[in-house]
Design an enzyme around this catalytic site. Structure first.
Site, short mmCIF file in Angstrom:
data_model
loop_
_atom_site.label_atom_id
_atom_site.label_comp_id
_atom_site.label_asym_id
_atom_site.label_seq_id
_atom_site.Cartn_x
_atom_site.Cartn_y
_atom_site.Cartn_z
N CYS A 46 0.87 -1.18 0.00
CA CYS A 46 0.00 0.00 0.00
C CYS A 46 0.91 1.23 0.00
O CYS A 46 1.72 1.40 0.93
CB CYS A 46 -0.86 -0.03 1.25
SG CYS A 46 -1.91 1.42 1.47
N CYS A 77 -0.99 3.69 -6.57
CA CYS A 77 -1.86 3.09 -5.55
C CYS A 77 -2.10 1.66 -6.01
O CYS A 77 -2.36 1.42 -7.20
CB CYS A 77 -3.19 3.84 -5.47
SG CYS A 77 -4.46 2.97 -4.51
N1 DGL Z 1 -4.03 0.72 -1.96
C1 DGL Z 1 -3.66 1.90 -1.29
C2 DGL Z 1 -2.37 2.51 -1.88
O1 DGL Z 1 -1.60 1.83 -2.51
C3 DGL Z 1 -4.60 3.01 -1.01
C4 DGL Z 1 -6.03 3.01 -1.01
C5 DGL Z 1 -6.64 3.78 0.14
O2 DGL Z 1 -6.86 3.14 1.16
O3 DGL Z 1 -6.90 4.99 0.02
O4 DGL Z 1 -2.10 3.67 -1.70
#
Ligand code: DGL
Length: 259
Positions: free
Chosen positions: A75, A187
């Site tokens: 993430c 993301c």
């Molecule tokens: N998957 C997450 C990232 O790579 C973010 C999504 C979120 O929770 O806003 O930043």
């Protein structure tokens, strides 16, 4: 117990980190994997840094209690909020984070702007701003904060008119009719809508994400500590999610393309 046969832990605010775990499974098919998605508390990208840091620490503790030998913070948002502190608190745990893959985008040396799609927090944090500082003289880099995009993926919406409209509006708001050389997906949720994005921006725009690079780095870090499995059998996958909704696990399996 031989530490090498312990599983690898993956964490994300929801189902997005599965895009990285998918790459890891290709690179290290015989490892066992434990995935924890925090869909109950998602989205992280519009929360405060302290909230995201606390949630990330809880998730890491959850994975360590499950007996993982190494962790991927799959993430970008959680990485920018917590990775430095996690490394201080758990110096013995091989830990990799993920950040927008700006370097390969710049090295393509293609005419046009480089758009970085990510959560508002990732783009605001110093980790990304240091990265941007490093490359800003080589290309025109445009950050595109995408609040609301991860929600489509969390709902299992990977295509369709509404999503196309959302993407079109984001791109046109930030890019202003100039040529686009590439788009960096900063993301881990976004690779799941790559095909829809290509439909919106055209097939000749390069779309880059950090999943494969992160999987390779994870392998390198585990190997450095002699922690890679010596099993020759295909590994197992366990998926956990903080949400009580059964749909989250079903969606995770659909995204991973497993039964
Ligand atoms: N998957 C997450 C990232 O790579 C973010 C999504 C979120 O929770 O806003 O930043």
């Amino acid at each position: 117990m031989d530490k090498r046969s312990m599983p690898i832990g993956f964490f994300d605010s929801g189902v997005g980190g599965l895009s990285v775990m998918k790459e890891a499974i290709k690179v290290m098919p015989n490892e066992n994997y434990i995935y924890f998605g925090d869909s109950k508390n998602a989205p992280y990208g519009v929360k405060s840094v302290k909230e995201v840091r606390d949630l990330t620490f809880s998730a890491v503790e959850f994975l360590l209690n499950k007996g993982v030998k190494g962790i991927a913070i799959a993430c970008n948002t959680a990485t920018s909020a917590a990775v430095a502190e996690l490394r201080r608190v758990y110096p013995e745990v091989p830990l990799v984070g993920i950040e927008p893959a700006l370097k390969p985008a710049v090295e393509l040396n293609k005419d046009g702007n480089i758009l970085i799609m990510a959560t508002p927090m990732t783009l605001k944090e110093s980790k990304f701003n240091r990265l941007m500082e490093k490359y800003k003289n080589r290309s025109k880099i445009i950050p595109v904060p995408c609040a609301g995009l991860m929600e489509y993926i969390e709902q299992g919406i990977l295509e369709g008119e509404e999503l196309e409209r959302y993407l079109f509006q984001k791109i046109t708001t930030y890019n202003n009719d100039e040529d686009i050389a590439s788009i960096v997906l900063g993301c881990t949720h976004y690779p799941f809508v790559k095909n829809t994005l290509l439909k919106v921006v055209g097939e000749n725009v390069y779309i880059i994400d950090g999943g494969y690079g992160t999987a390779k780095e994870l392998k390198r870090r585990l190997n450095e500590k002699n922690l890679l499995t010596n099993s020759s059998k295909k590994g197992t996958i366990q998926i956990f999610n903080s949400s009580e909704k059964k749909e989250c696990i079903d969606l995770s399996k659909r995204l991973l393309e497993i039964e």
